[in-house]
Scaffold this active site. Structure first.
Site, PDB file in Angstrom:
ATOM      1  N   HIS A   1       0.816  -1.207   0.000  1.00  0.00           N
ATOM      2  CA  HIS A   1       0.000   0.000   0.000  1.00  0.00           C
ATOM      3  C   HIS A   1       0.858   1.270   0.000  1.00  0.00           C
ATOM      4  O   HIS A   1       0.332   2.386   0.060  1.00  0.00           O
ATOM      5  CB  HIS A   1      -0.923  -0.029   1.233  1.00  0.00           C
ATOM      6  CG  HIS A   1      -2.078   0.898   1.189  1.00  0.00           C
ATOM      7  ND1 HIS A   1      -2.297   1.860   2.155  1.00  0.00           N
ATOM      8  CD2 HIS A   1      -3.088   1.041   0.307  1.00  0.00           C
ATOM      9  CE1 HIS A   1      -3.398   2.532   1.883  1.00  0.00           C
ATOM     10  NE2 HIS A   1      -3.898   2.060   0.760  1.00  0.00           N
TER      11      HIS A   1
ATOM     12  N   LYS B   1       3.278   4.489  -0.947  1.00  0.00           N
ATOM     13  CA  LYS B   1       3.132   5.511  -1.979  1.00  0.00           C
ATOM     14  C   LYS B   1       4.274   6.516  -1.864  1.00  0.00           C
ATOM     15  O   LYS B   1       4.363   7.252  -0.877  1.00  0.00           O
ATOM     16  CB  LYS B   1       1.790   6.231  -1.834  1.00  0.00           C
ATOM     17  CG  LYS B   1       0.573   5.307  -1.852  1.00  0.00           C
ATOM     18  CD  LYS B   1      -0.673   6.035  -1.372  1.00  0.00           C
ATOM     19  CE  LYS B   1      -1.893   5.151  -1.408  1.00  0.00           C
ATOM     20  NZ  LYS B   1      -1.853   4.071  -0.407  1.00  0.00           N
TER      21      LYS B   1
ATOM     22  N   ASP C   1      16.180  11.819  -8.016  1.00  0.00           N
ATOM     23  CA  ASP C   1      17.621  12.034  -7.856  1.00  0.00           C
ATOM     24  C   ASP C   1      18.114  11.870  -6.429  1.00  0.00           C
ATOM     25  O   ASP C   1      19.148  12.446  -6.055  1.00  0.00           O
ATOM     26  CB  ASP C   1      18.013  13.436  -8.370  1.00  0.00           C
ATOM     27  CG  ASP C   1      17.949  13.544  -9.888  1.00  0.00           C
ATOM     28  OD1 ASP C   1      17.945  12.492 -10.560  1.00  0.00           O
ATOM     29  OD2 ASP C   1      17.895  14.676 -10.402  1.00  0.00           O
TER      30      ASP C   1
ATOM     31  N   HIS D   1      -9.396  10.875   2.206  1.00  0.00           N
ATOM     32  CA  HIS D   1      -8.458   9.789   1.895  1.00  0.00           C
ATOM     33  C   HIS D   1      -7.134   9.959   2.627  1.00  0.00           C
ATOM     34  O   HIS D   1      -6.252   9.115   2.544  1.00  0.00           O
ATOM     35  CB  HIS D   1      -8.214   9.719   0.380  1.00  0.00           C
ATOM     36  CG  HIS D   1      -7.559   8.459  -0.072  1.00  0.00           C
ATOM     37  ND1 HIS D   1      -6.234   8.375  -0.417  1.00  0.00           N
ATOM     38  CD2 HIS D   1      -8.056   7.205  -0.227  1.00  0.00           C
ATOM     39  CE1 HIS D   1      -5.940   7.134  -0.770  1.00  0.00           C
ATOM     40  NE2 HIS D   1      -7.016   6.407  -0.654  1.00  0.00           N
TER      41      HIS D   1
ATOM     42  N   LYS E   1      -4.178  10.132   5.504  1.00  0.00           N
ATOM     43  CA  LYS E   1      -3.758   9.311   6.638  1.00  0.00           C
ATOM     44  C   LYS E   1      -2.666  10.094   7.374  1.00  0.00           C
ATOM     45  O   LYS E   1      -1.486   9.992   7.058  1.00  0.00           O
ATOM     46  CB  LYS E   1      -3.195   7.966   6.183  1.00  0.00           C
ATOM     47  CG  LYS E   1      -4.109   7.172   5.228  1.00  0.00           C
ATOM     48  CD  LYS E   1      -3.720   7.383   3.800  1.00  0.00           C
ATOM     49  CE  LYS E   1      -4.390   6.439   2.829  1.00  0.00           C
ATOM     50  NZ  LYS E   1      -5.803   6.298   2.890  1.00  0.00           N
TER      51      LYS E   1
ATOM     52  N   ASP F   1       0.496  16.037  19.836  1.00  0.00           N
ATOM     53  CA  ASP F   1       0.668  17.272  20.612  1.00  0.00           C
ATOM     54  C   ASP F   1       0.917  18.493  19.714  1.00  0.00           C
ATOM     55  O   ASP F   1       1.585  19.443  20.119  1.00  0.00           O
ATOM     56  CB  ASP F   1       1.822  17.123  21.615  1.00  0.00           C
ATOM     57  CG  ASP F   1       1.491  16.148  22.733  1.00  0.00           C
ATOM     58  OD1 ASP F   1       0.309  16.026  23.075  1.00  0.00           O
ATOM     59  OD2 ASP F   1       2.430  15.502  23.246  1.00  0.00           O
TER      60      ASP F   1
END
Length: 526
Positions: free
Chosen positions: A176, A178, A183, A418, A420, A425
């Site tokens: 999953h 991404k 470079d 979508h 995450k 704090d």
């Protein structure tokens, strides 16, 4: 978007023919991948354009990394495009989904141009969204500077449905992660896959999402993560598993098709933004306002896919434990898919008892793109609310029909959250691919960056405070007529408080379907 075992299809009835097919497919095997040739990050990139562009900034912040939030779909595309256009040595892409749509075509065209300049391109994709697309990947891999590998592939020539049965526990566990790294000098990590809905190009569906553009030492950590997956035995070269035969002319025939994407009317906002947007100018001229701080890449070991579920030493979640243990006042979570389970509920109760205010934003039943996941969350709402946890759910009708809706924590959210992201704090942030659910924790592999930035922590926290009563529903417990409690959804509309006593913006039949699905023993797969 999510395509786990129960996400793309909820329940399929197996006919006698399907059962026979399952038995037959159990005899098929993946090809031998023992001759996999390893490659690693090109680290000698100190003289590249990006290295010199950011050199003074990095010199002023020794040992620190710089971060820039990409919480707008158009900006998220522009940042990727600018970096790919600047690439001189290498481009590494690792994605769960790469759609063959406008955004996917525009990016593929840029990657091909980079390969023509002599840039080494490595494209690593999970196989969940690639059914029937081997020819596309095989074609672009004909370029001498482009390599394509598929992680944890399905067996070609066998039904995928049957493999969900015969290879359950194997193909049901996915990569999953991404990331896009250029470079070994700049990287973009976050929640976005490559597809129209993640970059505000789909008129019917837009995901509110969040990425972070990072420079500095953390980039090399992301590169090392990529190498660990790229060289894993579960990464198969597309030419090894594809049934296609080499066609020297295929790539040349594909070039005008990819170039044509830039001529489409719907592509012009991206073409113009790449030329004229403030982000493009700031990035090209090295005046992008980076926030600086210590950072570390956190990711699951790729061996997690084939290891036992309790092999916690391979898990990303274990790496976040020190941050949780040091919480003192607030834990703010944005998680598209939220399935806490009994263990998660106890975890949040413990935080609340220690004086840490837990505040969670997730999708409502109306806004989620995977209704079956919602049933794994809804049953825990009352217990969480009783413990003092603040629960918020995305509203899909914040503005009148036909009007562009405001950004809600990571992009133009017309339909679904979508992102995450986790803020500790209001000082330390995690941004990546990890949802708070069993699938991210135990089944799939995930990737993210943890960075110390009070500036960005306060920014996201303030945004949450400003919009929590209008763009989202706050959930509350109220007494019912039978001595128990019900959940109600509260939001300000037109300056007044509006209360709903059933899941907002949903039909009776959708609520009934989710209630039925909640009876299925599938929580570990959500």
């Amino acid at each position: 978007m999510r395509h786990g075992y129960f996400a793309g299809w909820t329940v399929r009835w197996l006919t006698a023919g399907t059962i026979l097919l399952c038995i037959a497919s159990g005899c098929a095997k993946l090809p031998d991948n023992s001759a996999l040739v390893p490659t690693t990050v090109i680290s000698a990139t100190e003289q590249t354009h990006l290295a010199t562009l950011f050199a003074d900034d990095k010199k002023e912040h020794p040992g620190q990394s710089g971060f820039y939030l990409l919480d707008n779909g158009l900006d998220a595309f522009v940042a990727r495009a600018v970096l790919v256009l600047a690439a001189e040595k290498s481009i590494d892409l690792q994605y769960y989904l790469y759609h063959p749509d406008l955004v996917g075509g525009l990016l593929a065209d840029l990657l091909l141009q980079a390969a023509d300049r002599g840039v080494r391109v490595r494209l690593l994709l999970d196989d969940m969204g690639l059914e029937g697309r081997d020819i596309n990947l095989f074609t672009i891999a004909q370029h001498p500077n482009i390599s394509v590998r598929i992680f944890n592939p399905f067996i070609r020539g066998s039904s995928r449905v049957s493999q969900f049965i015969t290879r359950f526990g194997s193909v049901t566990r996915r990569m999953h992660n991404k990331s896009l790294t250029i470079d070994n000098q700049a990287t973009i990590v976050g929640g976005r896959n490559i597809g129209n809905e993640y970059f505000a190009a789909d008129p019917e569906l837009a995901f509110g999402d969040m990425d972070v553009l990072a420079i500095g030492p953390v980039v090399n950590e992301i590169s090392n993560s990529f190498d660990s997956y790229w060289n894993n035995p579960l990464s198969y070269p597309v030419e090894l598993i594809s049934s296609q035969k080499p066609d020297p002319e295929a790539l040349e025939r594909a070039r005008p098709l990819l170039d044509a994407y830039t001529k489409r009317p719907e592509a012009q906002q991206y073409v113009q933004a790449l030329k004229n947007s403030q982000l493009a100018r700031e990035l090209k001229n090295d005046v992008l306002p980076f926030s600086w701080g210590k950072a570390v890449a956190v990711y699951d070991d790729p061996e997690k896919i084939s290891a036992a579920l309790d092999a916690k030493d391979l898990h990303l979640a274990t790496q976040l434990n020190p941050l949780v243990n040091e919480l003192s006042s607030e834990f703010l979570m944005l998680s598209a898919y939220f399935v806490p389970g009994k263990e998660g509920v106890d975890f949040f109760k413990k935080l609340q008892s220690q004086g840490v205010q837990v505040r969670i934003l997730t999708n409502s039943l109306a806004s989620t793109d995977v209704a079956v996941v919602h049933c794994g969350y809804a049953k825990y709402r009352k217990e969480l609310l009783r413990a003092g946890v603040e629960l918020y759910e995305v509203a899909i009708d914040a503005l009148p029909a036909g009007k562009k809706k405001q950004q809600v924590f990571g992009g133009a959210s017309k339909a679904s959250l979508h992102a995450k992201s986790y803020i500790f704090d209001r000082q330390i942030l995690f941004i990546g691919s990890f949802n708070f659910d069993p699938r991210s924790a135990d089944q799939n592999t995930e990737l993210g960056i943890v960075f110390d930035s009070p500036e960005l922590g306060r920014k996201i926290g303030k945004r949450f405070d400003e919009r929590k009563s209008t763009n989202v529903y706050q959930l509350r417990l109220v007494p019912d007529n039978y001595g128990g409690e019900d959940v109600e959804w509260v939001r300000k509309e037109g300056g007044r408080e509006v209360v709903r006593r059933v899941e907002p913006d949903t039909s009776f039949f959708k609520r009934l379907l989710v209630s039925v699905m909640a009876l299925l023993p599938i929580e570990s797969q959500l």
